[in-house]
Design a protein around this motif. Structure first.
Motif, PDB file in Angstrom:
ATOM      1  N   TYR A 221      15.247 -15.461 -40.109  1.00 60.76           N
ATOM      2  CA  TYR A 221      16.252 -16.605 -40.087  1.00 60.76           C
ATOM      3  C   TYR A 221      17.146 -16.563 -41.030  1.00 60.76           C
ATOM      4  O   TYR A 221      18.107 -16.437 -41.081  1.00 60.76           O
ATOM      5  CB  TYR A 221      15.351 -17.674 -39.666  1.00 60.76           C
ATOM      6  CG  TYR A 221      16.421 -18.939 -39.588  1.00 60.76           C
ATOM      7  CD1 TYR A 221      17.273 -19.439 -38.580  1.00 60.76           C
ATOM      8  CD2 TYR A 221      15.986 -20.103 -40.371  1.00 60.76           C
ATOM      9  CE1 TYR A 221      18.293 -20.280 -38.653  1.00 60.76           C
ATOM     10  CE2 TYR A 221      16.909 -21.097 -40.494  1.00 60.76           C
ATOM     11  CZ  TYR A 221      18.008 -21.339 -39.459  1.00 60.76           C
ATOM     12  OH  TYR A 221      18.807 -22.386 -39.507  1.00 60.76           O
ATOM     13  N   VAL A 222      16.671 -16.660 -42.201  1.00 61.16           N
ATOM     14  CA  VAL A 222      17.252 -16.877 -43.451  1.00 61.16           C
ATOM     15  C   VAL A 222      18.191 -15.632 -43.886  1.00 61.16           C
ATOM     16  O   VAL A 222      19.123 -15.620 -44.695  1.00 61.16           O
ATOM     17  CB  VAL A 222      16.512 -17.208 -44.756  1.00 61.16           C
ATOM     18  CG1 VAL A 222      15.768 -18.531 -44.249  1.00 61.16           C
ATOM     19  CG2 VAL A 222      15.405 -16.173 -45.063  1.00 61.16           C
ATOM     20  N   THR A 223      17.908 -14.206 -43.412  1.00 59.40           N
ATOM     21  CA  THR A 223      18.663 -13.174 -43.865  1.00 59.40           C
ATOM     22  C   THR A 223      19.681 -12.781 -42.852  1.00 59.40           C
ATOM     23  O   THR A 223      20.124 -11.603 -42.990  1.00 59.40           O
ATOM     24  CB  THR A 223      17.759 -11.904 -44.101  1.00 59.40           C
ATOM     25  OG1 THR A 223      16.971 -11.765 -42.940  1.00 59.40           O
ATOM     26  CG2 THR A 223      16.604 -12.118 -45.227  1.00 59.40           C
ATOM     27  N   HIS A 227      22.182 -18.221 -42.475  1.00 54.20           N
ATOM     28  CA  HIS A 227      21.926 -18.494 -43.834  1.00 54.20           C
ATOM     29  C   HIS A 227      22.303 -17.212 -44.872  1.00 54.20           C
ATOM     30  O   HIS A 227      23.125 -17.625 -45.908  1.00 54.20           O
ATOM     31  CB  HIS A 227      20.686 -18.640 -44.204  1.00 54.20           C
ATOM     32  CG  HIS A 227      20.263 -20.385 -43.817  1.00 54.20           C
ATOM     33  ND1 HIS A 227      20.511 -21.096 -44.443  1.00 54.20           N
ATOM     34  CD2 HIS A 227      19.344 -20.418 -42.919  1.00 54.20           C
ATOM     35  CE1 HIS A 227      19.862 -22.381 -44.160  1.00 54.20           C
ATOM     36  NE2 HIS A 227      19.108 -21.841 -42.768  1.00 54.20           N
ATOM     37  N   GLY A 228      22.273 -16.048 -44.350  1.00 55.71           N
ATOM     38  CA  GLY A 228      22.955 -14.886 -45.051  1.00 55.71           C
ATOM     39  C   GLY A 228      22.097 -14.710 -46.342  1.00 55.71           C
ATOM     40  O   GLY A 228      22.904 -14.067 -47.219  1.00 55.71           O
ATOM     41  N   ALA A 234      14.847 -14.149 -49.699  1.00 57.34           N
ATOM     42  CA  ALA A 234      13.645 -14.414 -48.882  1.00 57.34           C
ATOM     43  C   ALA A 234      12.543 -14.315 -49.453  1.00 57.34           C
ATOM     44  O   ALA A 234      11.493 -15.251 -49.094  1.00 57.34           O
ATOM     45  CB  ALA A 234      13.866 -13.410 -47.485  1.00 57.34           C
ATOM     46  N   GLY A 235      12.271 -13.250 -50.539  1.00 56.67           N
ATOM     47  CA  GLY A 235      10.972 -13.426 -50.937  1.00 56.67           C
ATOM     48  C   GLY A 235      10.548 -14.405 -51.925  1.00 56.67           C
ATOM     49  O   GLY A 235       9.471 -14.868 -52.125  1.00 56.67           O
ATOM     50  N   LEU A 236      11.639 -14.756 -52.599  1.00 57.88           N
ATOM     51  CA  LEU A 236      11.600 -15.914 -53.244  1.00 57.88           C
ATOM     52  C   LEU A 236      11.195 -17.226 -52.947  1.00 57.88           C
ATOM     53  O   LEU A 236      10.449 -18.135 -53.331  1.00 57.88           O
ATOM     54  CB  LEU A 236      12.886 -16.207 -54.323  1.00 57.88           C
ATOM     55  CG  LEU A 236      13.139 -15.126 -55.286  1.00 57.88           C
ATOM     56  CD1 LEU A 236      14.584 -15.433 -56.003  1.00 57.88           C
ATOM     57  CD2 LEU A 236      12.129 -15.077 -56.384  1.00 57.88           C
ATOM     58  N   LEU A 237      11.455 -17.184 -51.290  1.00 58.55           N
ATOM     59  CA  LEU A 237      10.989 -18.575 -50.670  1.00 58.55           C
ATOM     60  C   LEU A 237       9.391 -18.725 -50.814  1.00 58.55           C
ATOM     61  O   LEU A 237       8.974 -19.662 -50.636  1.00 58.55           O
ATOM     62  CB  LEU A 237      11.330 -18.606 -49.130  1.00 58.55           C
ATOM     63  CG  LEU A 237      11.103 -19.508 -48.295  1.00 58.55           C
ATOM     64  CD1 LEU A 237      11.731 -21.112 -48.894  1.00 58.55           C
ATOM     65  CD2 LEU A 237      11.659 -19.333 -47.069  1.00 58.55           C
ATOM     66  N   GLY A 238       8.779 -17.549 -50.788  1.00 61.70           N
ATOM     67  CA  GLY A 238       7.358 -17.409 -50.841  1.00 61.70           C
ATOM     68  C   GLY A 238       6.865 -18.206 -52.249  1.00 61.70           C
ATOM     69  O   GLY A 238       5.454 -18.497 -52.134  1.00 61.70           O
ATOM     70  N   LEU A 283      18.989 -25.889 -40.832  1.00 60.54           N
ATOM     71  CA  LEU A 283      20.487 -25.740 -41.358  1.00 60.54           C
ATOM     72  C   LEU A 283      20.357 -25.935 -43.019  1.00 60.54           C
ATOM     73  O   LEU A 283      21.313 -25.589 -43.688  1.00 60.54           O
ATOM     74  CB  LEU A 283      21.424 -26.305 -40.715  1.00 60.54           C
ATOM     75  CG  LEU A 283      21.792 -25.728 -39.212  1.00 60.54           C
ATOM     76  CD1 LEU A 283      22.785 -26.690 -38.515  1.00 60.54           C
ATOM     77  CD2 LEU A 283      22.116 -24.491 -39.279  1.00 60.54           C
ATOM     78  N   SER A 284      19.428 -26.831 -43.384  1.00 60.32           N
ATOM     79  CA  SER A 284      19.567 -27.252 -44.900  1.00 60.32           C
ATOM     80  C   SER A 284      18.338 -26.454 -45.562  1.00 60.32           C
ATOM     81  O   SER A 284      17.077 -26.164 -44.967  1.00 60.32           O
ATOM     82  CB  SER A 284      18.991 -28.636 -44.982  1.00 60.32           C
ATOM     83  OG  SER A 284      18.480 -28.974 -46.132  1.00 60.32           O
ATOM     84  N   ALA A 285      18.796 -25.764 -46.590  1.00 62.94           N
ATOM     85  CA  ALA A 285      17.990 -24.919 -47.441  1.00 62.94           C
ATOM     86  C   ALA A 285      16.931 -25.775 -47.945  1.00 62.94           C
ATOM     87  O   ALA A 285      15.560 -25.133 -48.073  1.00 62.94           O
ATOM     88  CB  ALA A 285      18.782 -24.478 -48.456  1.00 62.94           C
ATOM     89  N   GLY A 286      17.118 -26.970 -48.328  1.00 65.00           N
ATOM     90  CA  GLY A 286      16.085 -27.795 -49.053  1.00 65.00           C
ATOM     91  C   GLY A 286      15.171 -28.090 -47.968  1.00 65.00           C
ATOM     92  O   GLY A 286      13.950 -28.209 -48.315  1.00 65.00           O
ATOM     93  N   ALA A 287      15.577 -28.456 -46.695  1.00 64.92           N
ATOM     94  CA  ALA A 287      14.542 -28.820 -45.583  1.00 64.92           C
ATOM     95  C   ALA A 287      13.567 -27.595 -45.494  1.00 64.92           C
ATOM     96  O   ALA A 287      12.411 -27.830 -45.168  1.00 64.92           O
ATOM     97  CB  ALA A 287      15.356 -29.281 -44.355  1.00 64.92           C
TER      98      ALA A 287
END
Length: 370
Positions: A221-223, A227-228, A234-238, A283-287
């Motif tokens: 989804y994020v890549t 979101h692009g 994506a790895g840092l989301l971890g 759609l919100s990165a914060g969410a």
């Protein structure tokens, strides 16, 4: 032991932030690349079922030598794979030989007094989940800098260091005269006789399936175009898992006070909430970050609460109890990983996360009825 658990389990999670570069490298679709986490977890589940009980027969150090040798072979195959079939085969072997954490868990529980089992399980679980967090971050960062192949080379080096560090561990008092076939034949009767084990395993399995649906789908989804993000992003989301790991350490003392059921219910509820937030406001990165944080924290507490309960059922059979618990857990996780890729491809982000939230809610219901 905690660090060793993390280094071992990281091997089955490196692949999650690497799905797009692997799809590009092997010229396969996102959906086919998305099956790699499931393939790795199938191998892990096989290792749990067929290898972990051997702890009660072969002993800790002999089993560690076998596993580490097999893992080094798998990592070499993965690092030098030139096609999808070879990488997939390496992933199965890598999963099967990365069960060291689940061997250390019953071994450590047998080396401490009964009143310290909860805290000990929590510490090793914290190391295990720290490895999951590190795997996603390291894999994403290294891919951004050097490509995906050095991820597996670095893991081989870490495997050698851990093997040397564990050589002085005492041998746990778990060995007995049962043969390998007798150990395996005893698993089903043990599962039938221990209602607490069955309930703990099913509760945790529902949550872990939901957890893996999210983490497989969120990478795609994020890549993607919405979101692009880069693979590194994506790895840092971890990194949200750092909070979850700290939460596990804080719950250890409560587990030794008999609060496993309440913690399991609360953890599953927090997971469902996190999935709803990430799905409905995706759609919100914060969410997304908040939802991932809640999901990760809930998943960690759910696992350690349910696993502590399972290991206390029959102290003399802890390796087999852990085999049954974790085989159920990771079998559900492998299904969740496959479902995450397939659901995202067919029904999109929001409905995928709502399906995962329903599974987490099922886990809360099972825990409440235990």
């Amino acid at each position: 032991m905690s660090i060793a658990a993390g280094v071992s389990v990281a091997n089955i999670y490196y692949v999650q932030p690497l799905l797009r570069p692997l799809a590009t490298s092997f010229a396969v679709s996102d959906a086919l690349a998305g099956l790699l986490p499931m393939i790795t977890m199938v191998g892990y589940a096989a290792g749990l079922l067929l290898v972990v009980p051997v702890l009660e027969r072969a002993g800790l150090h002999r089993l560690m030598r076998w596993l580490n040798a097999g893992r080094l072979i798998a990592l070499a195959l993965a690092a030098f794979a030139t096609g999808y079939p070879v990488f997939a085969a390496a992933s199965v072997l890598l999963g099967a030989t990365s069960v060291l954490a689940q061997i250390l868990m019953p071994a450590a529980a047998s080396l401490v007094p009964p009143e310290a089992v909860g805290r000990t399980t929590a510490r090793i679980t914290a190391g295990l989940f720290g490895g999951i967090v590190g795997a996603r971050v390291i894999a994403g960062a290294l891919d951004g800098l050097l490509g995906w192949r050095p991820v597996y080379a670095l893991s081989a080096l870490a495997t050698l260091v851990v093997h040397l560090a564990l050589r002085r561990l005492p041998e746990p008092p778990l060995r007995h005269a049962l043969g390998y076939r007798a150990l395996l034949r005893s698993l089903l009767p043990l599962l039938r006789s221990e209602r607490g084990l069955r309930r703990a395993a099913l509760t945790a399995a529902a949550g872990f399936a939901a957890f893996n649906i999210f983490w497989t789908a969120v990478t795609l989804y994020v890549t993607g175009p919405t979101h692009g993000w880069s693979t590194t992003g994506a790895g840092l989301l971890g990194l949200v898992g750092v909070v979850g790991t700290a939460t596990v350490l804080a719950t250890g003392r409560f587990l030794d006070r008999g609060m496993q059921r309440g913690l399991a219910v609360a953890a599953a509820g927090v997971m469902a909430l996190g999935l709803l937030i990430a799905g409905l406001w995706g759609l919100s990165a914060g969410a997304l970050i908040l939802g991932a944080l809640l999901l990760d924290s809930g998943a960690r507490v759910s696992n350690v609460a349910n696993q502590t309960h399972a290991l206390r059922q029959r102290p003399e059979a802890r390796a087999r109890l852990n085999t049954l618990y974790m085989t159920t857990y990771f079998a559900a996780g492998s299904v969740g990983s496959a479902a995450g890729a397939l659901l995202f491809a067919h029904i999109g982000w929001t409905l995928t996360t709502l399906a995962a939230a329903a599974l987490a809610a099922l886990g809360a219901t099972l825990a409440a009825r235990a």
